[in-house]
Enzyme design. Structure first.
Site, mmCIF file in Angstrom:
data_model
loop_
_atom_site.group_PDB
_atom_site.id
_atom_site.type_symbol
_atom_site.label_atom_id
_atom_site.label_comp_id
_atom_site.label_asym_id
_atom_site.label_seq_id
_atom_site.Cartn_x
_atom_site.Cartn_y
_atom_site.Cartn_z
ATOM 1 N N PRO A 45 0.775 -1.242 0.000
ATOM 2 C CA PRO A 45 0.000 0.000 0.000
ATOM 3 C C PRO A 45 0.813 1.303 0.000
ATOM 4 O O PRO A 45 0.813 2.057 0.972
ATOM 5 C CB PRO A 45 -0.833 -0.126 1.276
ATOM 6 N N CYS A 46 1.439 1.600 -1.111
ATOM 7 C CA CYS A 46 2.197 2.848 -1.222
ATOM 8 C C CYS A 46 1.280 4.064 -1.170
ATOM 9 O O CYS A 46 1.727 5.170 -0.860
ATOM 10 C CB CYS A 46 3.054 2.858 -2.482
#
Length: 157
Positions: free
Chosen positions: A120-121
């Site tokens: 989850p950047c």
């Protein structure tokens, strides 16, 4: 390497992987032809992504095999530890990795993340709370953060 193109609320999503794991998941800015028959090796990734978009999944349980440098792999591992519905700043992420001076390198590795949503950047923001940089476009980052928010904004109209 097997691949599939599926529809998501944010556009056509491309998934690539093989028996060693999922190598990449990306959202495209083009209208690729959707996959009629998803390769068996990618079925679980498609299923879990659909659950995520339906609001039924907060964590992924997939065998991953992204290609990157040792440093990038460390950053991606740290990204995977950011809880659903939470955000951290690039500075906080740099501190977590043990080098506050590496903030630009951390941001660059974040931008090279090949596993959209699963790693989850999008949960990394500016120190001032701004939605800085996102390879998939800031409109998608905003959508993802709102999708994961425990407090849903309701329309007044």
């Amino acid at each position: 390497m097997e691949q599939a193109f599926i529809q998501s609320p944010l556009g056509v999503t491309k998934i690539e992987g093989n028996a060693d794991g999922i190598a990449s998941i990306s959202v495209l800015n083009s209208n690729e032809k959707l996959t009629d028959l998803v390769p068996a090796i990618l079925e679980d990734a498609v299923y879990q992504l659909n659950e995520y978009f339906e609001g039924k999944r907060q964590q992924f349980d997939l065998k991953l095999n992204p290609v990157g440098t040792d440093f990038q792999q460390r950053v991606w591992k740290a990204l995977a530890d950011i809880p659903y519905g939470k955000t951290v700043s690039y500075l906080e992420l740099s501190k977590t990795l043990g080098d506050v001076k590496a903030i630009r390198a951390v941001a660059a590795a974040n931008g090279k993340n090949p596993l959209w949503i699963v790693v989850p950047c999008h949960r990394v923001i500016g120190s001032d709370g701004s939605l800085t940089g996102y390879a998939g476009g800031l409109h998608r980052k905003k959508w993802l953060l709102e999708h994961e928010s425990p407090v849903k904004q309701q329309s007044l109209f």
